[in-house]
Design a protein around this motif. Structure first.
Motif, short mmCIF file in Angstrom:
data_model
loop_
_atom_site.label_atom_id
_atom_site.label_comp_id
_atom_site.label_asym_id
_atom_site.label_seq_id
_atom_site.Cartn_x
_atom_site.Cartn_y
_atom_site.Cartn_z
N ALA A 162 58.31 -14.20 -15.45
CA ALA A 162 58.51 -15.31 -16.39
C ALA A 162 57.17 -16.02 -16.55
O ALA A 162 56.90 -17.00 -15.86
CB ALA A 162 59.60 -16.25 -15.90
N PRO A 163 56.30 -15.52 -17.43
CA PRO A 163 54.92 -15.99 -17.49
C PRO A 163 54.74 -17.26 -18.32
O PRO A 163 55.71 -17.85 -18.82
CB PRO A 163 54.19 -14.81 -18.14
N VAL A 164 53.46 -17.65 -18.45
CA VAL A 164 53.07 -18.88 -19.14
C VAL A 164 51.99 -18.55 -20.18
O VAL A 164 51.14 -17.70 -19.94
CB VAL A 164 52.51 -19.92 -18.14
N VAL A 165 52.06 -19.25 -21.30
CA VAL A 165 50.94 -19.30 -22.25
C VAL A 165 50.62 -20.77 -22.48
O VAL A 165 51.51 -21.57 -22.77
CB VAL A 165 51.29 -18.61 -23.58
N GLN A 215 49.52 -13.43 -27.89
CA GLN A 215 49.51 -13.75 -26.47
C GLN A 215 50.93 -13.74 -25.89
O GLN A 215 51.17 -13.22 -24.78
CB GLN A 215 48.86 -15.11 -26.22
N LEU A 216 51.88 -14.31 -26.62
CA LEU A 216 53.26 -14.31 -26.15
C LEU A 216 53.77 -12.87 -26.01
O LEU A 216 54.40 -12.51 -25.00
CB LEU A 216 54.15 -15.10 -27.12
N ASP A 217 53.51 -12.07 -27.04
CA ASP A 217 53.97 -10.68 -27.00
C ASP A 217 53.35 -9.91 -25.84
O ASP A 217 54.02 -9.13 -25.15
CB ASP A 217 53.64 -9.98 -28.31
N THR A 218 52.04 -10.12 -25.63
CA THR A 218 51.36 -9.41 -24.55
C THR A 218 51.92 -9.80 -23.20
O THR A 218 52.15 -8.94 -22.33
CB THR A 218 49.85 -9.70 -24.60
N GLN A 219 52.15 -11.09 -22.99
CA GLN A 219 52.69 -11.55 -21.71
C GLN A 219 54.11 -11.02 -21.49
O GLN A 219 54.47 -10.62 -20.38
CB GLN A 219 52.69 -13.08 -21.66
N MET A 220 54.94 -11.00 -22.53
CA MET A 220 56.30 -10.51 -22.36
C MET A 220 56.34 -9.00 -22.19
O MET A 220 57.20 -8.47 -21.47
CB MET A 220 57.17 -10.92 -23.56
N GLN A 221 55.41 -8.28 -22.81
CA GLN A 221 55.34 -6.84 -22.59
C GLN A 221 55.02 -6.55 -21.13
O GLN A 221 55.64 -5.68 -20.50
CB GLN A 221 54.29 -6.22 -23.51
N ALA A 222 54.07 -7.29 -20.58
CA ALA A 222 53.72 -7.12 -19.16
C ALA A 222 54.90 -7.51 -18.26
O ALA A 222 55.17 -6.85 -17.25
CB ALA A 222 52.50 -7.95 -18.82
N ALA A 223 55.62 -8.58 -18.63
CA ALA A 223 56.77 -9.02 -17.84
C ALA A 223 57.88 -7.97 -17.85
O ALA A 223 58.51 -7.70 -16.82
CB ALA A 223 57.30 -10.35 -18.37
N LEU A 224 58.10 -7.34 -19.01
CA LEU A 224 59.11 -6.28 -19.07
C LEU A 224 58.75 -5.11 -18.17
O LEU A 224 59.61 -4.52 -17.51
CB LEU A 224 59.26 -5.80 -20.52
N ALA A 225 57.46 -4.78 -18.15
CA ALA A 225 57.02 -3.68 -17.28
C ALA A 225 57.25 -4.03 -15.81
O ALA A 225 57.69 -3.18 -15.02
CB ALA A 225 55.54 -3.38 -17.54
N GLU A 226 56.95 -5.28 -15.42
CA GLU A 226 57.16 -5.70 -14.04
C GLU A 226 58.65 -5.68 -13.69
O GLU A 226 59.04 -5.26 -12.59
CB GLU A 226 56.59 -7.11 -13.82
N ARG A 227 59.48 -6.14 -14.60
CA ARG A 227 60.92 -6.15 -14.34
C ARG A 227 61.45 -4.73 -14.18
O ARG A 227 62.29 -4.45 -13.31
CB ARG A 227 61.65 -6.85 -15.48
N ALA A 228 60.96 -3.81 -15.03
CA ALA A 228 61.40 -2.43 -14.94
C ALA A 228 60.99 -1.81 -13.61
O ALA A 228 61.77 -1.08 -12.98
CB ALA A 228 60.83 -1.62 -16.10
#
Length: 290
Positions: free
Chosen positions: A79-82, A108-121
């Motif tokens: 659950a990241p921050v921008v 920036q929002l999209d990039t952070q959420m893409q990384a978060a999805l990868a971590e969750r997976a």
């Protein structure tokens, strides 16, 4: 848009975003803007209730109270921050400078959420015997909560046609129009554009002048002389910005003339003028950049 993560994104993904440390007026503007992201692959919305946990935080980096509130929420890779503004100076979370360039913020929002999805997976795959969909929930304790809709199919409000033989310009216009809930089509030459305009009603046509075959002046005349298409606003795009060129555009019947490269402020002003559904948000964005 290209992402660095190796986790693919398909369909529309809805993420709950919490804005922290902003004034009520700023929150209203942000809310209005994010409501227009429904047709993007990643769309952002405020929590429907206090029980709905945020997927990402948008924090006013110029507000000490906002930074304090952010620290209390304990953001992490899931659950990241921008930040908007200066940031807190001690973390590695990305910062979008003021005045806000909206496409940079969405990137920036999209990039952070893409990384978060990868971590969750990755976390989901590493935990055995827990039937938990890590792509949708950031905590294992959330697994019994009702699932939000994964696909959002918002109905477009207005149709826009972009006519340009340059793939670069088409990509630029695609990116700039993406935050607004438009139904956007593209044509590579004037002949195709006329056929498309006859088959479908467009609120606004962004029209290049220098194209192979029929040029923009001829296309504009055809659009404005047809009973089926004359109601469409025609905005000409050209690197030729002399008084004579603008006169030719006016004589052909165009409603506005923008020079290339098109500035973000000019495009927002044009959107506010000819596309009523986005007028309030476009004007609000312009007011923030003054």
């Amino acid at each position: 848009m290209a992402f660095s993560s190796d986790t693919p994104v398909s369909g529309n993904h809805r993420f709950v975003l919490e804005v922290v440390g902003f004034t009520d007026a700023e929150k209203s503007l942000l809310s209005s803007t994010f409501r227009l992201t429904g047709r993007r692959p990643f769309c952002y919305t405020e929590a429907a209730s206090t029980d709905e946990r945020p997927d990402i935080y948008l924090v006013n980096g110029d507000s000490s109270d906002g930074i304090r509130q952010m620290q209390e929420r304990k953001p992490n890779l899931f659950a990241p921050v921008v930040f908007i503004g200066r940031g807190d100076g001690s973390s590695t979370w990305p910062v979008v400078a003021k005045p806000i360039h909206w496409m940079r913020l969405f990137e920036q929002l999209d990039t952070q959420m893409q990384a978060a999805l990868a971590e969750r997976a990755r976390r989901r795959q590493s935990v055995e015997n827990i039937p938990w969909d890590g792509t949708a929930r950031r905590r294992a304790t959330d697994r019994d909560m009702p699932m939000p809709p994964a696909v959002v199919d918002a109905k477009p409000i207005e149709s826009v046609l972009v006519v340009d033989d340059s793939a670069t310009v088409r990509a630029f216009m695609r990116a700039k129009l993406a935050p607004f809930r438009f139904d956007v089509d593209f044509a590579e030459n004037g002949e195709i554009a006329i056929d498309m305009a006859q088959a479908k009603q467009y609120t606004c046509v962004f029209l290049d002048i220098l194209m192979p075959g029929m040029d923009g002046y001829q296309v504009c005349k055809r659009i404005k002389s047809s009973a089926a298409t004359k109601g469409s606003a025609v905005v000409m795009l050209s690197s030729r910005t002399s008084a004579f060129d603008k006169f030719r555009g006016s004589w052909a019947g165009c409603d506005a003339y923008l020079g290339k490269p098109v500035s973000e402020d000019e495009l927002l002003s044009t959107i506010a003028r000819f596309l009523p559904s986005a007028r309030r948000v476009a004007n609000a964005i312009l007011a923030r950049t003054d």
